[in-house]
Design a protein around this motif. Structure first.
Motif, short mmCIF file in Angstrom:
data_model
loop_
_atom_site.label_atom_id
_atom_site.label_comp_id
_atom_site.label_asym_id
_atom_site.label_seq_id
_atom_site.Cartn_x
_atom_site.Cartn_y
_atom_site.Cartn_z
N UNK A 137 0.83 -1.21 0.00
CA UNK A 137 0.00 0.00 0.00
C UNK A 137 0.86 1.26 0.00
N UNK A 182 2.01 1.75 -3.73
CA UNK A 182 1.02 2.29 -4.66
C UNK A 182 0.45 3.62 -4.18
N UNK A 234 -1.13 4.54 -1.35
CA UNK A 234 -2.32 4.65 -0.51
C UNK A 234 -1.96 5.08 0.90
N UNK A 251 0.41 6.63 -11.11
CA UNK A 251 -0.57 5.60 -10.79
C UNK A 251 -1.26 5.09 -12.05
N UNK A 311 -3.42 -2.84 -9.97
CA UNK A 311 -3.39 -3.39 -8.62
C UNK A 311 -4.49 -4.43 -8.44
N UNK A 325 -6.24 -6.38 -5.37
CA UNK A 325 -6.30 -6.39 -3.91
C UNK A 325 -6.57 -7.79 -3.39
N UNK A 326 -6.26 -7.95 -2.10
CA UNK A 326 -6.35 -9.25 -1.45
C UNK A 326 -7.69 -9.95 -1.68
N UNK A 382 -1.75 -8.51 -4.45
CA UNK A 382 -1.76 -8.75 -3.01
C UNK A 382 -2.29 -10.15 -2.76
#
Lengths: 262, 383
Positions: free
Chosen positions: A54, A57, A59, A86, A91, A93-94, A171
């Motif tokens: 995070x 990227x 965040x 960006x 990306x 995410x989990x 992730x």
């Protein structure tokens, strides 16, 4: 000065410290990721792998240190410059983090539609193609709540590669997948790297997948709260000076580095 | 000595079939923990005997043990946790299977740094934290309102991006779908006003003025306030829950990484929708409320025609517009309260629930406070 000597480094992290309030998650992280690397962020659960992602990227702001992309500082960039950085990221995410009010195709088409000169018809066509790439043809009009966890991950990857990004952040792509799906995912990541020419940065603790595809890694040591080692995971498994690193890569089986045979 | 020990052993074996029992014996290097009885869940209360001086037991005697399940290692673990020093004693004397379980549990040392460190703050500190949290909350409210205004600015200059289909869905949900409930509530409120008013005014032979009462009360206050309260519960809470779960599922992060401004994308369409829909719903609520009053007045002998004539003389366009103007502010309040609680919610399912609750409480409170402020303002301005 090392920056100028290594122009090939896509991502370099220097002296990065990550905080949660006053609690230091990790300190003094420093590593380089070269172009077309498959880079694994590795470590025990709860050591701050996702937090590091995070940070990368944008965040979360680092407490200290810098992150550079292609030699340009990301941490010191202004809001609008950051948007430009960006734009080169994809990306996953989990949990997939698919937008739950849209179908899979709409999820992927939405970022594409924002590009200039693309009609919404074409964006949808591209979305169908990306879904086919990850093996989800036929699920275009399903909503995220209607598909399984593994499919959500793949759909998340399809969305991450929607804009053919230079750098793909994943992730925990393999967590919670059965061995076959996990293996197919590894193949997919390799193919994406080879065809799109993207650099892949992934958070993972799936050893099989790390050894199979990653050529570079950083190990976050939860005990010392800094990085244990960086480098090729196979080499680290057999030769690392740091015992925690060897323990981790060998699933807890201790061994002297000199005892190991390749 | 010998027969006596035997006696103790025998008496312990008698109890072995009944309840779990732990006995501390000796001290220093002689310290022993003697365990006996059935150590299973449901075999009764644990009996602890003897004096535990806080040192580690050097030896365990377990020949009196019957069956055991997790209850026994759980008890041993609780003894060890109470010790001042970290584990260093041996587990000798425990049966093999039990010793293996204990070794597994003791293998990874306590993560002391992970234990919550909140206990040592005094009352004064707690009061201070409370006060600063009020300050932080007000600052973040002002920030959020500021962000909303900036976002509206981007909208009017054509720079804000959000999905038109999202906007249409929100309009549908907060506008059209609220019509039945708004109608029901305001119709009943109109009737109640007319009942109460008629009962009082008829005493003075001024029953016709019930039209004035219902009309003015509805268009100035009841129509807009009731609509706002209904929408707080319906729409505000749904905004908070929706955005809160999007936040919990990292969907808002995903928007950000694709370069979408989460504020423009999520908050703006909701604020716009409520700013558009609240005045329309208020006009609708006013009409239905007056109809309710008219019906009751009719049963009391005032014909609808008469009621209507009296009503027109009572309500000026100015006072009618006051309610509608207020509705715009109430709409923005509900949307901001709901979206703010959602966007700032924690990442657990209970946090989403709290966000929904808080949004309703905050927006109803804000509406009543705002309405009082408007009442004072209008009185001062004499309108």
């Amino acid at each position: 000065m090392t920056d100028t000597l290594q122009p090939m480094n896509k991502i370099s992290v220097h002296g990065l410290t990550m905080n949660f309030g006053s609690f230091v998650v990790m300190k003094d992280l420093g590593f380089d990721i070269a172009e077309k690397d498959i880079f694994a962020i590795v470590g025990e659960s709860g050591c701050g792998k996702s937090t590091l992602l995070r940070h990368l990227i944008g965040l979360i702001e680092p407490a200290k240190g810098s992150i550079c992309y292609g030699g340009e500082s990301f941490t010191a960039a202004t809001e609008s410059e950051r948007m430009r950085f960006m734009g080169r990221f994809g990306v996953m995410y989990q949990s997939g983090a698919l937008w739950s009010s849209m179908t899979l195709a709409e999820n992927i088409a939405m970022p594409i539609e924002e590009m200039a000169g693309i009609t919404s018809r074409e964006a949808l066509d591209l979305a169908y193609y990306k879904l086919a790439l990850v093996g989800l043809s036929g699920f275009e009009n399903h909503y995220p709540s209607q598909i399984s966890g593994g499919m959500k991950k793949r759909a998340g990857i399809a969305r991450a590669i929607a804009l053919d990004p230079e750098i793909i952040f994943l992730d925990e792509p393999g967590a919670g997948l059965d061995p076959l799906s996990s293996q197919r995912l590894d193949e997919l990541i390799l193919k994406l790297r080879d065809t799109l020419g993207s650099t892949v940065v992934m958070v993972t603790h799936e050893l099989a997948s790390i050894f199979a595809i990653a050529n570079n890694s950083v190990f976050l040591d939860v005990h010392t709260r800094t990085q244990g080692a960086t480098g090729n995971p196979v080499w680290l498994r057999d030769h690392s000076e740091n015992e925690n690193v060897r323990l981790f890569y060998n699933r807890g089986k201790t061994g002297n580095p000199s005892d190991q045979h390749d | 000595m010998e027969p006596e020990t035997l006696l103790i052993r025998l008496s312990m074996n008698e109890h072995a079939t009944k309840f779990p029992r732990a006995t501390w014996q000796g001290a220093g290097t002689e310290k022993t923990l003697r365990l006996a009885g059935e150590w299973t869940l449901g075999s009764g209360e644990i009996k602890v005997e003897g004096y535990d001086d806080g040192d580690w037991p050097k030896r365990f005697v377990t020949d009196g043990i019957g069956h055991f399940d997790s209850r026994l290692p759980g008890y041993l673990m609780s003894c060890f946790r109470a010790k001042k020093k970290h584990h260093e004693g041996s587990l000798s004397g425990l049966p093999n299977n039990l010793r293996e379980l204990m070794e597994l549990a003791l293998k990874v040392p306590d993560h002391h740094e992970a234990e919550k460190q909140t206990e040592h703050s005094g009352r004064l500190a707690a009061l201070g934290t409370k006060m600063t949290s009020v300050w932080i909350a007000s600052v973040s409210l002002v920030e959020f309102i500021g962000e909303t205004v900036l976002s509206l600015g981007r909208f009017f200059t054509g720079k804000a991006r959000f999905r038109k289909s999202d906007f249409r869905t929100i309009l549908q949900e907060c506008g059209a779908e609220a019509l039945p409930i708004v109608a029901l509530i305001t119709f009943l409120i109109g009737m109640i006003l007319a009942f109460v008013g008629n009962a009082q005014l008829a005493n003075f032979g001024a029953g016709i003025y019930v039209a004035d009462l219902v009309g003015i009360a509805t268009v100035r206050e009841m129509g807009v306030v009731m609509t706002a309260i209904i929408l707080s519960g319906r729409t505000g809470a749904s905004f908070a829950a929706h955005l809160g779960s999007m936040n919990a599922n990292e969907e808002i992060d995903a928007l950000r990484t694709f370069g979408f401004h989460p504020f423009d994308f999520l908050v703006l369409p909701r604020v716009l929708a409520l700013i558009l829909m609240m005045p329309l719903l208020t006009v609708y609520a006013n009409t239905i409320g007056i109809l309710g009053g008219m019906l009751v007045a009719w049963t009391a002998g005032i014909t609808p025609a008469l009621f209507w004539t009296e009503l027109l003389s009572a309500i000026s366009p100015q006072s009618y517009s006051l309610g509608v103007i207020k509705s715009v502010f109430f709409g923005a309040t509900i949307a901001i309260a709901g979206c703010m609680q959602g966007m700032r919610s924690g990442k657990s399912s209970s946090a989403v629930g709290q966000a929904a609750t808080r949004s309703v409480v905050v927006s109803i409170t804000a509406i009543v406070v705002l309405d009082s402020a408007f009442a004072i303002l209008f009185t001062l301005l004499d309108i």
